[in-house]
Design a protein around this motif. Structure first.
Motif, PDB file in Angstrom:
ATOM      1  N   LEU A   1       0.845  -1.186   0.000  1.00  0.00           N
ATOM      2  CA  LEU A   1       0.000   0.000   0.000  1.00  0.00           C
ATOM      3  C   LEU A   1       0.885   1.242   0.000  1.00  0.00           C
ATOM      4  CD1 LEU A   1      -2.794  -1.027   2.521  1.00  0.00           C
ATOM      5  CD2 LEU A   1      -2.925  -0.915   0.032  1.00  0.00           C
ATOM      6  N   PRO A   2       0.539   2.236  -0.826  1.00  0.00           N
ATOM      7  CA  PRO A   2       1.354   3.456  -0.896  1.00  0.00           C
ATOM      8  C   PRO A   2       1.240   4.259   0.389  1.00  0.00           C
ATOM      9  CG  PRO A   2      -0.647   3.704  -2.193  1.00  0.00           C
ATOM     10  CD  PRO A   2      -0.619   2.282  -1.733  1.00  0.00           C
ATOM     11  N   ALA A   3       2.292   5.057   0.689  1.00  0.00           N
ATOM     12  CA  ALA A   3       2.308   5.806   1.947  1.00  0.00           C
ATOM     13  C   ALA A   3       2.220   7.307   1.736  1.00  0.00           C
ATOM     14  CB  ALA A   3       3.595   5.479   2.715  1.00  0.00           C
ATOM     15  N   THR A   4       2.417   7.791   0.503  1.00  0.00           N
ATOM     16  CA  THR A   4       2.370   9.240   0.266  1.00  0.00           C
ATOM     17  C   THR A   4       1.006   9.624  -0.297  1.00  0.00           C
ATOM     18  OG1 THR A   4       3.126   9.089  -2.027  1.00  0.00           O
ATOM     19  CG2 THR A   4       4.828   9.190  -0.319  1.00  0.00           C
ATOM     20  N   ILE A   5       0.652  10.896  -0.119  1.00  0.00           N
ATOM     21  CA  ILE A   5      -0.627  11.395  -0.641  1.00  0.00           C
ATOM     22  C   ILE A   5      -0.691  11.188  -2.155  1.00  0.00           C
ATOM     23  CG2 ILE A   5      -1.869  13.553  -1.163  1.00  0.00           C
ATOM     24  CD1 ILE A   5      -1.567  14.345   1.693  1.00  0.00           C
ATOM     25  N   GLN A   6       0.408  11.509  -2.842  1.00  0.00           N
ATOM     26  CA  GLN A   6       0.427  11.351  -4.301  1.00  0.00           C
ATOM     27  C   GLN A   6       0.231   9.877  -4.684  1.00  0.00           C
ATOM     28  OE1 GLN A   6       4.087  12.516  -6.139  1.00  0.00           O
ATOM     29  NE2 GLN A   6       3.388  12.064  -8.209  1.00  0.00           N
ATOM     30  N   GLY A   7       0.913   8.977  -3.952  1.00  0.00           N
ATOM     31  CA  GLY A   7       0.800   7.535  -4.234  1.00  0.00           C
ATOM     32  C   GLY A   7      -0.613   7.023  -3.968  1.00  0.00           C
ATOM     33  N   ILE A   8      -1.207   7.485  -2.860  1.00  0.00           N
ATOM     34  CA  ILE A   8      -2.567   7.038  -2.515  1.00  0.00           C
ATOM     35  C   ILE A   8      -3.562   7.519  -3.568  1.00  0.00           C
ATOM     36  CG2 ILE A   8      -4.439   7.270  -0.829  1.00  0.00           C
ATOM     37  CD1 ILE A   8      -2.167   7.553   1.328  1.00  0.00           C
ATOM     38  N   ARG A   9      -3.403   8.793  -3.993  1.00  0.00           N
ATOM     39  CA  ARG A   9      -4.300   9.347  -5.015  1.00  0.00           C
ATOM     40  C   ARG A   9      -4.182   8.531  -6.318  1.00  0.00           C
ATOM     41  NH1 ARG A   9      -2.644  14.328  -4.869  1.00  0.00           N
ATOM     42  NH2 ARG A   9      -4.310  15.209  -3.612  1.00  0.00           N
ATOM     43  N   ARG A  10      -2.950   8.204  -6.701  1.00  0.00           N
ATOM     44  CA  ARG A  10      -2.719   7.430  -7.937  1.00  0.00           C
ATOM     45  C   ARG A  10      -3.284   6.015  -7.791  1.00  0.00           C
ATOM     46  NH1 ARG A  10      -2.233   5.623 -12.304  1.00  0.00           N
ATOM     47  NH2 ARG A  10      -0.430   5.394 -13.652  1.00  0.00           N
ATOM     48  N   TYR A  11      -3.094   5.422  -6.610  1.00  0.00           N
ATOM     49  CA  TYR A  11      -3.554   4.048  -6.358  1.00  0.00           C
ATOM     50  C   TYR A  11      -5.077   3.966  -6.445  1.00  0.00           C
ATOM     51  CZ  TYR A  11      -4.375  -0.254  -3.654  1.00  0.00           C
ATOM     52  OH  TYR A  11      -4.800  -1.486  -3.224  1.00  0.00           O
ATOM     53  N   LEU A  12      -5.770   4.873  -5.740  1.00  0.00           N
ATOM     54  CA  LEU A  12      -7.231   4.832  -5.735  1.00  0.00           C
ATOM     55  C   LEU A  12      -7.819   5.203  -7.095  1.00  0.00           C
ATOM     56  CD1 LEU A  12      -8.393   6.371  -2.320  1.00  0.00           C
ATOM     57  CD2 LEU A  12      -8.510   3.987  -3.054  1.00  0.00           C
ATOM     58  N   GLY A  13      -7.140   6.115  -7.791  1.00  0.00           N
ATOM     59  CA  GLY A  13      -7.675   6.606  -9.063  1.00  0.00           C
ATOM     60  C   GLY A  13      -7.389   5.698 -10.251  1.00  0.00           C
ATOM     61  N   SER A  14      -6.679   4.596  -9.996  1.00  0.00           N
ATOM     62  CA  SER A  14      -6.253   3.736 -11.115  1.00  0.00           C
ATOM     63  C   SER A  14      -7.353   2.816 -11.624  1.00  0.00           C
ATOM     64  CB  SER A  14      -5.076   2.871 -10.660  1.00  0.00           C
ATOM     65  OG  SER A  14      -5.533   1.944  -9.670  1.00  0.00           O
ATOM     66  N   GLY A  15      -8.481   2.759 -10.911  1.00  0.00           N
ATOM     67  CA  GLY A  15      -9.545   1.844 -11.329  1.00  0.00           C
ATOM     68  C   GLY A  15      -9.464   0.496 -10.645  1.00  0.00           C
ATOM     69  N   LEU A  16      -8.571   0.365  -9.665  1.00  0.00           N
ATOM     70  CA  LEU A  16      -8.467  -0.912  -8.954  1.00  0.00           C
ATOM     71  C   LEU A  16      -9.711  -1.200  -8.119  1.00  0.00           C
ATOM     72  CD1 LEU A  16      -4.772  -0.828  -7.765  1.00  0.00           C
ATOM     73  CD2 LEU A  16      -5.821  -2.676  -9.048  1.00  0.00           C
ATOM     74  N   VAL A  17     -10.304  -0.132  -7.591  1.00  0.00           N
ATOM     75  CA  VAL A  17     -11.490  -0.299  -6.753  1.00  0.00           C
ATOM     76  C   VAL A  17     -12.690   0.266  -7.496  1.00  0.00           C
ATOM     77  CG1 VAL A  17     -12.538   0.180  -4.517  1.00  0.00           C
ATOM     78  CG2 VAL A  17     -10.050  -0.041  -4.705  1.00  0.00           C
TER      79      VAL A  17
END
Length: 754
Positions: A78-94
């Motif tokens: 799981l990403p730990a930075t705000i930028q990483g979290i935003r990219r992770y959630l916005g990728s369409g995984l969920v």
């Protein structure tokens, strides 16, 4: 001493190449150090853009692409930075979270976002614009994603893609890992996209022995299933055994024993002596998958039932004054029927089952229109159908009456059962099915079962085209010499059609003559001996030259038909090149990468499996359409099919779709296009056969352009298709096929079996 593997952590930005067969992937990752993206290669199948990865492997260098990291294995973190979290959630995984909503959530919760969703997803309702309904959906999707991740971790070692893991989870839910561990060969039967080879790889990894009877039985069924995919209804026992021994690498005796066990199982296989297609005096011991044997027995019995019934829903035509009737018809249509067309019309209206065949320009369409006009004049209820949406549309235009696909006519339901069958037949006096060469055994059986006693069935098609994509050679078997089904073959090419280079050359090819390629307005040959150059030229001709010269739309009106899928002039490569020209990437154009393909709004696509769960009556192998919408939040893509139906696909289902700027000639059956462009190259040497080229040329309404080698073209014209498919329908219809007791199988028993 072995050196310790290097470790690289980063966010997967994009996948530039993925081979779904072996898992080899080329991707770009952001290590968060503010520099350029790094290239990683290796076993990354299953990872998706936006995920943070911890990869183990080694550094290397490529002479063309520079420094690369070779991945041996990876885990998602799981990403730990705000930028990483935003990219992770916005990728369409969920599901339910796209870039826009991800931005809102991360802006509201900051670095604690993922912990909050994990601990109390209901708090998402605090985010402006997220109501209770959306919050609930996201919470459920998060939980499902976690469960799928568990399955993914387990399957990672055997190279199973994310989409397959999702399918396994949808099929078995919380029992997924238990099923994979204890009964992996069930996956091949239960989960689309998992064949025997993938199941076998999984089985090895969980310790199932090489000589396990379950493995051998699954291998036998896989061998029969592969043979059915090639069009065969059965395999001779000796051939099945030898192919299974080669596939499985086990003793012949073990295969024979397991085949015996399978034959005793209810849903295993059926063994039956049938006449040898190459020598009717001999018999072969045929081994069928159960559904194909039942369908073949049933179809022959249903055809004989229709032919022999005393009822007649078109009884008025038994003593009609044909001269008067045909005179009335000529006055109505403005054209006289030729003698063989008259015979076909009489046959269709006086015999319960009839076949009309013939090549292009021989008047099949006008004959069908004549049959329908006369039946309507007697107030008969007429139903019109064809195997594909395009063919149904064409039949409707020809007759001025509504026509549907066979699937819609029968109202196929989830699971594949039809709403109309023997117990609830169609309400019709005459049923006309066009493009009948496309009817495979299973669909033909469903159709004929739904024809009511006394109704007339007219099957229309060109028997010289390629046989159906599915198993069987139904039209050819119905036309077999000495069979009970009456038929007319139209041979005369009408004068108007003789002016068409497309029609003239179709008949020349069918007769084994080289096509005329000069001095025609609608048939051209661009000579290019090199296969790779021919591929590039095909793209230029289809996307630029033909549209410019003839005023055609390259997406809607021009279709590239390739002899094979692979190779530099194959449909796979050509699709990528054509997409770059016709639907190129644009900042404002939504797209979704899946495996090695990118889907964009505007893409021309085709369905590559029968899916009875989608649409009103299922979506079927070969159904074409255009991508009309792509929703990153809902992770859903929408296709408008050629039947004008909107069909939704979750992003995890995109392996059901393929691009269709170029399709194989086999997949083009039943369709007709204003213009076709056909690469004919020495690279497709083994596929070049007369009926393949003939089928491709007859798909064109107005224009054919061949691109490639004269030598390859000559090979296609000269080479007659190698032999018949393994089917026994013709023998069943003629009564030549006997049961084990030495007597003909009674029609009533056969009907019951279907």
């Amino acid at each position: 001493m072995t050196s310790k593997p290097a470790v690289l952590e980063g966010v997967l930005e994009r996948i530039t190449y993925a081979n779904e067969e072996n898992g080899y992937t080329v991707a770009r990752v952001d290590t968060g150090r503010g520099g350029e993206l790094l290239t990683v290669v290796g076993a990354l199948l299953g990872a998706q853009a936006g995920e943070s990865l911890r990869m183990e492997g080694r550094w290397g260098s490529h002479p063309q692409y520079g420094r690369q990291f070779h991945v041996d294995n990876y885990v998602t973190v799981l990403p730990a930075t705000i930028q990483g979290i935003r990219r992770y959630l916005g990728s369409g995984l969920v599901k339910g979270i796209g870039p826009r909503i991800a931005d809102r959530i991360v802006t509201h919760f900051g670095v604690e976002t993922l912990e909050i969703i994990e601990a109390d997803a209901q708090r998402l309702a605090e985010v402006p614009g997220l109501g209770p309904k959306r919050t609930k959906l996201i919470a459920a999707a998060w939980e499902e994603q976690k469960a799928i991740k568990e399955v993914m971790v387990f399957l990672q070692g055997v190279g199973v893609s994310t989409s397959i893991a999702v399918r396994i989870y949808k099929q078995y839910g919380d029992a997924s890992i238990s099923m994979v561990r204890n009964n992996p060969y069930r996956l091949a039967a239960d989960v689309w996209g998992i064949g025997f080879l993938t199941a076998d790889r999984i089985a090895r990894s969980v310790g199932i022995p090489h000589d396990s009877p379950e493995r051998v039985k699954s291998g036998l069924q896989y061998t029969l299933s592969q043979s059915a995919d090639q069009g065969n209804c059965y395999l001779p026992e000796e051939r099945l055994i030898s192919e299974a021994v080669k596939l499985l690498g086990v003793d012949t005796g073990l295969v024979i024993d397991c085949l015996g066990e399978l034959a005793d199982e209810e849903e295993g296989v059926e063994r039956e002596p049938v006449p040898d297609p190459e020598d009717a005096e001999r018999t072969v011991n045929a081994v069928y998958l159960v559904p194909f044997q039942r369908a073949e027995v049933s179809l022959s019995a249903q055809v004989l039932r229709l032919l022999r019934t005393g009822e007649d829903r078109l009884a008025a035509f038994q003593d009609v004054d044909w001269e008067r009737a045909l005179g009335w018809l000529a006055a109505r249509t403005g054209a006289e029927l030729a003698p063989e067309q008259r015979e076909a019309v009489r046959l269709a209206l006086t015999r319960k089952v009839a076949v009309l065949t013939g090549g292009p320009g021989c008047g099949k369409s006008f004959t069908v229109r004549s049959v329908v006009e006369l039946a309507r004049a007697k107030r008969a209820r007429v139903l019109l159908a064809a195997p594909t949406g395009r063919a149904a549309k064409r039949l409707s235009e020809l007759t001025g009456a509504e026509a549907s696909t066979v699937h819609r006519l029968l109202e196929l339901k989830p699971g594949g059962d039809a709403a109309y069958d023997r117990e609830r037949p169609l309400q019709a006096d005459l049923i006309v099915v066009d493009e009948a060469s496309m009817l495979d055994l299973l669909l033909a059986n469903k159709l004929v079962k739904a024809v009511p006693p006394g109704a007339h069935l007219l099957l229309v098609g060109d028997v010289d085209q390629l046989p159906s994509v599915g198993a069987g050679e139904v039209l050819r078997d119905l036309l077999a010499e000495g069979g009970p089904v009456p038929a007319v073959r139209l041979r005369r090419v009408f004068r108007q059609a003789q002016q068409s280079g497309v029609v003239t050359n179709a008949h020349r090819i069918n007769a084994g003559e080289y096509p005329l390629t000069q001095g025609l307005r609608d048939f051209f040959l661009f000579v290019e001996e090199d296969t790779e150059e021919a591929g590039r030229l095909t793209v230029d001709v289809a996307a630029r030259r033909v549209p410019a010269k003839f005023g055609l739309d390259p997406r809607r009106d021009v279709q590239v038909l390739a002899p094979m899928h692979r190779g530099p002039a194959g449909a796979g490569t050509l699709n990528g090149l054509l997409q770059q020209v016709i639907t190129p990437a644009r900042p404002d154009l939504p797209e979704r990468r899946f495996g090695g393909r990118v889907f964009r709004v505007g893409d021309k696509v085709t369905q590559i499996r029968n899916n009875y769960e989608k649409g009103e009556n299922g979506v079927f192998n070969g159904t074409g359409g255009i991508v009309t919408a792509l929703d990153q939040d809902e992770q859903r893509l929408t296709v408008r099919t050629e039947e004008d139906e909107e069909i939704g696909y979750d992003f995890t289902e995109l392996d059901e779709l393929a691009h269709a700027y170029a399709v194989t000639i086999h997949r083009s059956q039943g369709s007709e296009y204003p213009a076709v462009v056909i690469p004919v190259t020495t690279g497709a040497w083994m596929m070049l056969q007369r009926n393949l080229l003939y089928t491709a040329v007859t798909r064109a309404k107005k224009l054919v352009v061949l691109v490639g080698s004269r030598r390859a073209l000559g090979q296609a014209v000269r080479t007659v298709s190698a032999g018949r498919r393994w089917t026994a329908l013709d023998h069943r219809l003629s009564g030549a096929l006997r049961s084990g007791s030495g007597t003909a199988v009674p029609a009533e028993a056969a009907v019951a079996a279907g």
